[in-house]
Write a protein that holds these residues in place. Structure first.
Motif, PDB file in Angstrom:
ATOM      1  N   LYS A 159       0.821  -1.203   0.000  1.00 55.08           N
ATOM      2  CA  LYS A 159       0.000   0.000   0.000  1.00 55.08           C
ATOM      3  C   LYS A 159       0.859   1.259   0.000  1.00 55.08           C
ATOM      4  CE  LYS A 159      -3.694   0.182   2.541  1.00 55.08           C
ATOM      5  NZ  LYS A 159      -4.751   0.370   1.518  1.00 55.08           N
ATOM      6  N   LEU A 211       2.689  -8.320  -8.392  1.00 58.05           N
ATOM      7  CA  LEU A 211       1.476  -8.158  -7.587  1.00 58.05           C
ATOM      8  C   LEU A 211       1.297  -6.705  -7.169  1.00 58.05           C
ATOM      9  CD1 LEU A 211      -0.935  -9.294  -6.003  1.00 58.05           C
ATOM     10  CD2 LEU A 211       0.654  -9.849  -4.142  1.00 58.05           C
ATOM     11  N   TYR A 235       0.339  -4.498 -10.269  1.00 60.15           N
ATOM     12  CA  TYR A 235      -1.033  -4.715 -10.736  1.00 60.15           C
ATOM     13  C   TYR A 235      -2.039  -4.170  -9.727  1.00 60.15           C
ATOM     14  CZ  TYR A 235      -5.000  -6.813 -13.063  1.00 60.15           C
ATOM     15  OH  TYR A 235      -6.194  -6.974 -13.736  1.00 60.15           O
ATOM     16  N   TRP A 236      -1.843  -4.519  -8.465  1.00 61.38           N
ATOM     17  CA  TRP A 236      -2.825  -4.135  -7.444  1.00 61.38           C
ATOM     18  C   TRP A 236      -2.960  -2.618  -7.373  1.00 61.38           C
ATOM     19  CZ3 TRP A 236      -3.389  -1.372  -2.938  1.00 61.38           C
ATOM     20  CH2 TRP A 236      -4.523  -1.658  -2.168  1.00 61.38           C
ATOM     21  N   ASN A 237      -1.855  -1.904  -7.443  1.00 61.18           N
ATOM     22  CA  ASN A 237      -1.905  -0.455  -7.325  1.00 61.18           C
ATOM     23  C   ASN A 237      -2.404   0.230  -8.583  1.00 61.18           C
ATOM     24  OD1 ASN A 237      -0.861   0.583  -4.608  1.00 61.18           O
ATOM     25  ND2 ASN A 237       0.598  -1.049  -5.088  1.00 61.18           N
ATOM     26  N   GLU A 254      -5.950  -0.039  -8.005  1.00 59.88           N
ATOM     27  CA  GLU A 254      -6.311   0.836  -6.889  1.00 59.88           C
ATOM     28  C   GLU A 254      -6.455   2.291  -7.330  1.00 59.88           C
ATOM     29  OE1 GLU A 254      -6.662   1.763  -2.560  1.00 59.88           O
ATOM     30  OE2 GLU A 254      -7.196   0.132  -3.920  1.00 59.88           O
ATOM     31  N   LYS A 313     -13.254   0.094 -10.282  1.00 62.12           N
ATOM     32  CA  LYS A 313     -12.859  -0.569  -9.037  1.00 62.12           C
ATOM     33  C   LYS A 313     -14.066  -0.759  -8.115  1.00 62.12           C
ATOM     34  CE  LYS A 313      -9.819   0.053  -5.034  1.00 62.12           C
ATOM     35  NZ  LYS A 313     -10.628   0.783  -4.037  1.00 62.12           N
ATOM     36  N   TRP A 318     -10.989  -5.105  -2.216  1.00 59.24           N
ATOM     37  CA  TRP A 318      -9.751  -5.164  -2.985  1.00 59.24           C
ATOM     38  C   TRP A 318      -8.531  -5.347  -2.075  1.00 59.24           C
ATOM     39  CZ3 TRP A 318      -8.338  -6.918  -7.222  1.00 59.24           C
ATOM     40  CH2 TRP A 318      -7.216  -6.500  -7.915  1.00 59.24           C
ATOM     41  N   GLU A 319      -8.594  -4.842  -0.861  1.00 55.90           N
ATOM     42  CA  GLU A 319      -7.493  -5.031   0.075  1.00 55.90           C
ATOM     43  C   GLU A 319      -7.386  -6.495   0.504  1.00 55.90           C
ATOM     44  OE1 GLU A 319      -7.644  -2.300   3.315  1.00 55.90           O
ATOM     45  OE2 GLU A 319      -6.983  -0.609   2.071  1.00 55.90           O
ATOM     46  N   LEU A 370      -5.605  -8.456  -2.105  1.00 59.46           N
ATOM     47  CA  LEU A 370      -4.152  -8.312  -1.988  1.00 59.46           C
ATOM     48  C   LEU A 370      -3.591  -9.274  -0.953  1.00 59.46           C
ATOM     49  CD1 LEU A 370      -1.436  -6.943  -2.497  1.00 59.46           C
ATOM     50  CD2 LEU A 370      -2.158  -5.093  -0.946  1.00 59.46           C
ATOM     51  N   LEU A 392      -5.633 -13.423 -10.536  1.00 56.62           N
ATOM     52  CA  LEU A 392      -5.731 -12.054 -10.018  1.00 56.62           C
ATOM     53  C   LEU A 392      -6.451 -11.158 -11.013  1.00 56.62           C
ATOM     54  CD1 LEU A 392      -4.918  -9.853  -7.935  1.00 56.62           C
ATOM     55  CD2 LEU A 392      -2.778  -9.601  -9.232  1.00 56.62           C
ATOM     56  N   ARG A 445     -10.180 -11.267 -10.980  1.00 50.66           N
ATOM     57  CA  ARG A 445     -10.913 -10.694  -9.861  1.00 50.66           C
ATOM     58  C   ARG A 445     -11.451  -9.298 -10.143  1.00 50.66           C
ATOM     59  NH1 ARG A 445     -10.152 -13.240  -4.931  1.00 50.66           N
ATOM     60  NH2 ARG A 445      -9.675 -15.434  -5.311  1.00 50.66           N
TER      61      ARG A 445
END
Length: 583
Positions: free
Chosen positions: A73, A199, A202-204, A207, A213, A220-221, A224, A247, A250
């Motif tokens: 994060k 990871l 992609y996640w950020n 985000e 989103k 979403w957290e 992760l 992932l 999702r």
């Protein structure tokens, strides 16, 4: 407002990925002695991790998952919010590999946050422009120490330029362009550090720059946290890439997938094909065509046969097990996509159980390489067979946008103008953007049909309505007949956009079933291992603000293909369109 031109979603061939040796794990002798490179040292050492992060494995205990979650994060927030990082003063991928060994195996959250505070301090000072309120940014929804929270809040209030080294917004449209994201294509199976980088990246991106989103069904957290062990524990290239696929799935976006030509995934799905085409009809796997007529007939599978088991495994079970690796906005589109891999294998024969004319049968179906079946020729011939325009009878016209060219519309519409009905078959992807020119013939005046949202470089994670789009012009001689628009799960992206526009015609009716539910310009980016993926980059909504993503184009009259219709070679949607026009 200039017209938005949508990007045709295609699979792009990239360099083959190969394994490479990684550096040895670097041990930090004293976790309290946190040292970070100054600016000049960073530039001098920018090749330090070219061959590997030096992190081969991490114990996946609960504390490490929590520490890595917190780092993900903060790392992403700094990437998009810290003005010095935004200017490209740091290799942000490599900064991860410098700080990661310092936060793993730390039992105390206080010590972890001290390390993160020192890391932030090492990034240099910046000018502030205003004071913000606590908990106004997503990263602060997590409970950090007061010192770390204050630093993060100060960064929110930093003076930022309307630019970022890692992302820009496309002119006149606003979808994100993820620049300077290295693919690391030579790392087919990246080490643990690079897998975490994939990871984190992609996640950020989701985000801060995914306009939908809010439509992700899960927290979403929590996603992760779930995927940290999956990426760390992926023991080979296939496990890593399947984790990436899962992932991607999702976020429920049909534009999102692995679009690079990946040999590992090709082997996973199977390098040989049964010579028949499967389509899910009434949620059953039904034979609807042959890739190769001679070999298809030789297989003893007939058009309309229902496949029930493959190598003894029920189709429903196969779908249930594989669906998490089939990203799409909705279930009908997932079925559309899984049908394409259902009869792929690395064996020479598939044992098929099926229902033919209500009789249960078993057959052994020979499977062939793509070159033997000449799949390229099949799709080329399919394209050549498509009629871009025809008169079904003297009173009903038919247009197929996958084959029609914009320059042909004026001649087509001269013939159409005296008919009582026009069928526009959008069960395809338009070969050209005809939406604006065709709408001028169908609408009596300029009409709004869509509004769209874009992200922000100054406040990443925030999306605002950039504007609305209109089609048509004042035209007293507009087409007065009925306009029927055909849609189904093959109607995707620009086809959905086109349907939204053309259904504003006075006598328009949409007939069909759920579309692919992925509208908006596509934004591509890379993940370590040469993985090319994408997202819908702008939010597309009806003028009243209602959703199109995942929902798709909701038909006025729902008509679905039936198994009986396939067996009788009937186009039930087209038949319904003709019936509505003749009523």
């Amino acid at each position: 407002m200039k017209k938005i031109i949508f990007i045709l979603l295609v699979c792009i061939l990239m360099a083959a990925c190969t394994n490479t040796n990684t550096a040895q794990i670097k041990k930090v002798e004293n976790q309290e002695n946190v040292l970070f490179y100054d600016r000049d040292e960073k530039i001098a050492h920018n090749k330090e991790f070219d061959k590997g992060s030096g992190i081969k494995s991490i114990d996946m205990n609960e504390k490490n998952v929590e520490n890595i979650f917190a780092l993900a994060k903060v790392w992403g927030y700094l990437k998009y919010y810290h003005p010095n990082v935004a200017q490209g003063e740091y290799n942000w991928d490599y900064e991860l590999f410098r700080v990661l060994p310092k936060v793993i195996n730390i039992d105390s959250t206080e010590e972890r946050d001290k390390i993160l505070c020192a890391w932030i301090d090492s990034l240099g000072s910046f000018e502030s422009i205003n004071e913000g309120e606590p908990n106004t940014i997503p990263v602060l929804e997590y409970k950090f120490s007061d010192d770390l929270e204050n630093r993060l809040l100060n960064i929110q209030n930093a003076k930022r330029e309307n630019s970022n080294f890692y992302v820009s917004l496309v002119d006149e449209v606003g979808n994100p362009n993820f620049i300077n994201e290295k693919a690391y294509s030579l790392m087919g199976y990246p080490d643990a550090g690079y897998r975490l980088l994939a990871l984190f990246r992609y996640w950020n991106i989701i985000e801060y720059y995914f306009p939908y989103k809010h439509l992700i069904e899960e927290n979403w957290e929590e996603v992760l946290k779930e995927f940290i062990p999956k990426f760390i524990n992926a023991s080979n290239e296939l496990e890593y890439k399947l984790s990436v696929l899962e992932l991607i799935g999702r976020i429920h976006d049909t534009h999102a997938n692995i679009w690079s030509n990946d040999k590992t995934l090709e082997r996973y799905w199977g390098e040989k094909y049964a010579p028949v085409i499967i389509t899910f009809v009434e949620n059953k796997a039904v034979v609807t065509d042959y890739y190769h007529t001679k070999l298809g007939e030789k297989s003893k599978l007939k058009i309309g046969d229902i496949i029930t088991k493959i190598n003894g495994v029920p189709v429903e079970e196969i779908v249930s097990n594989k669906l998490k690796y089939i990203p799409a906005s909705n279930y009908p589109t997932q079925l559309r996509n899984i049908a394409r891999v259902l009869l792929r294998t690395n064996d020479y024969v598939l044992h098929i159980e099926l229902i033919h004319n209500e009789e249960i049968k078993s057959v052994d179906v020979a499977c062939y390489s793509a070159s033997t079946l000449n799949l390229k020729r099949y799709y080329e011939n399919l394209q050549k067979q498509k009629v871009f325009y025809k008169l079904i009878d003297s009173d009903i016209a038919y247009i197929y946008p996958e084959a029609v060219r914009d320059r042909e519309l004026s001649e087509i519409m001269k013939e159409v103008e005296n008919t009582k009905g026009l069928i526009i078959d959008l069960r395809c992807y338009p070969s050209e953007s005809i939406v604006y020119s065709l709408a001028e013939y169908l609408l009596p005046e300029n009409t709004e049909f869509v509004q769209y949202t874009v992200g922000s470089l100054l406040t990443p994670g925030h999306f605002t309505v950039k504007g609305t789009l209109s089609v048509g012009k004042k035209n007293e001689d507009y087409y007065k007949g009925k306009v029927i628009i055909l849609v189904n799960e093959k109607t995707q992206s620009h086809a959905e956009f086109t349907a939204m526009a053309l259904r504003t015609a006075p006598e328009a009716t949409v007939i069909g079933s759920t579309t692919a539910g992925a509208d908006g310009n596509v934004s591509y980016f890379y993940l370590p291992g040469g993985i090319l993926t994408a997202i819908s980059g702008i939010g597309i909504y009806y003028p009243d603000g209602s959703e199109t993503q995942r929902v798709g184009i909701v038909p006025d009259i729902e008509v679905k293909t039936t198994i009986a219709g396939v067996q009788l070679n009937k186009d039930e949607l087209l038949e319904k369109a003709i019936k509505v026009i003749n009523e």
